[in-house]
Write an enzyme that holds these catalytic residues in place. Structure first.
Site, mmCIF file in Angstrom:
data_model
loop_
_atom_site.group_PDB
_atom_site.id
_atom_site.type_symbol
_atom_site.label_atom_id
_atom_site.label_comp_id
_atom_site.label_asym_id
_atom_site.label_seq_id
_atom_site.Cartn_x
_atom_site.Cartn_y
_atom_site.Cartn_z
ATOM 1 N N CYS A 1 0.853 -1.233 0.077
ATOM 2 C CA CYS A 1 0.258 -0.050 0.071
ATOM 3 C C CYS A 1 0.973 1.113 -0.008
ATOM 4 C CB CYS A 1 -1.035 -0.218 1.275
ATOM 5 S SG CYS A 1 -1.901 1.522 1.524
ATOM 6 N N CYS B 1 -0.478 4.093 2.282
ATOM 7 C CA CYS B 1 -0.205 3.884 3.769
ATOM 8 C C CYS B 1 1.221 3.918 3.991
ATOM 9 C CB CYS B 1 -0.774 2.636 4.029
ATOM 10 S SG CYS B 1 -2.011 1.942 3.114
ATOM 11 N N ASP B 2 2.052 3.693 3.257
ATOM 12 C CA ASP B 2 3.669 3.758 3.796
ATOM 13 C C ASP B 2 4.393 4.400 3.133
ATOM 14 O OD1 ASP B 2 2.686 1.584 5.682
ATOM 15 O OD2 ASP B 2 2.936 -0.017 4.111
#
Ligand code: NAP
Length: 306
Positions: free
Chosen positions: A130, A133-134
């Site tokens: 992701c 997300c990261d």
């Protein structure tokens, strides 16, 4: 007894909830993780009618709030199976059993893995599925994205604004994702496509340090030093728990007509776990509307029989 239990609170499931609630049905939505499904990982949605640019997260929040406001009950439990009792069905979670006159499976899909040694251990240690997300952990660092679909292209675009360098590793020389996004990527000086190539090894010293990449055309393998690897090689449908009641194609997608009905009366499928040609946000929400409308019709037919 609920009228309709919907398994999955992604765009398909939540849209089904909206339509079912508006038809005055009692609706329970079961979600194994957090609501929103895969779309929460999309940094910017630019192809949904009316919305020129909205983040996947904001889209999910608005959809969730709409379903709740209309009366959907949303419970965070994983549906692990279903029993067909004829005129009603029971959806089973590790904690509870929920009876419903009709069930809509909007389970979506999970990340496909590369299947390489050490992949699971490196999640959170340089390997991610992701980018939104990261990605922030890789500011000014060197990363690679694997894949050639819309997710990979959009992830590479997103990461190109954060990371110093982005390799885009794809197994063919043509991308599956939209040309418009591919064009924007070509304009990015810090994005290097690595085409006709597959990752063959993940090298790590507690954290990912590099990957080995085989060029399938030349047969040459090169090692690319990396701080982060983002895997975006598609998704695997989550239908296995219900396979007794639905026909699955060879890739595991649930067969249904365009009316989202399955071979089991009263059981419907909607969204990315359904066998279809176009998997987009707009087709997921459309499926949700169709499945809920068909479920409402099915419940009316039961009542007519009484
Ligand atoms: P996808 O379209 O299925 O693409 C997966 C990519 O990974 C393909 O390029 C595929 O290569 C490659 N791949 C598959 N298995 C691989 C393996 N084992 N090793 C290396 N590469 C592998 O998946 P997606 O990008 O996640 O998109 C899923 C659906 O959501 C698509 O319909 C997509 O259009 C949609 N989506 C839409 C948007 C948007 O509209 N904004 C954003 C994201 C996703 P090949 O091309 O060679 O098969």
């Amino acid at each position: 007894m609920h009228d309709i239990v919907i398994v999955g609170a992604g765009p398909a499931g939540l849209t089904a909830a909206i339509y079912a609630c508006r038809a005055s049905k009692s609706v329970l939505v079961l979600e194994a993780r957090s609501y929103g499904g895969q779309i929460v990982n999309t940094p910017s949605i630019e192809n949904y009618p009316v919305e020129m640019n909205i983040s996947g997260f904001d889209f999910a929040v608005r959809l969730y709030e709409q379903a709740k406001a209309l009366g959907a009950e949303i419970v965070f439990e994983k549906a692990v199976g279903m029993e067909d009792n004829g005129r009603y069905k029971t959806v089973v979670t590790p904690k509870n059993r929920y009876d419903a006159k009709a069930v809509i499976l909007a389970t979506g899909s999970e990340n496909r893995k590369l299947g390489l040694e050490g992949e699971d251990e490196l999640i959170g240690r340089g390997l991610s599925y992701c980018a939104t997300c990261d990605g922030n952990f890789y500011r000014k660092k060197t990363v690679a994205v694997v894949g050639g679909g819309n997710t990979a292209l959009e992830d590479a675009l997103y990461l190109s604004d954060l990371a110093a360098k982005v390799y885009l590793i794809h197994r063919r020389d043509a991308f599956r994702g939209e040309e418009r996004t591919a064009r924007r990527l070509r304009e990015k000086e810090n994005v290097e496509p690595v085409l006709d190539s597959v990752v063959t090894a993940l090298n790590a010293n507690r954290k990912l340090t590099s990957v080995c990449v085989l060029n399938k055309k030349t047969g040459e393998t090169r090692e690319i030093a990396l701080d982060g690897l983002f895997v975006a090689v598609g998704r695997v449908p989550e239908n296995v728990s219900f396979e007794k009641y639905i026909d699955l194609d060879e890739a595991g997608y649930a067969a249904s007509g365009e009316n989202c009905r399955t071979k089991t009366p009263g059981l419907f499928v909607a969204g990315d776990n359904r066998a279809k040609d176009v998997r987009q946000l707009v087709t997921a929400t459309a499926d949700g509307a169709v499945a809920a409308t068909e479920a409402v019709k099915y419940i009316s037919s039961l009542e007519t029989e009484d």
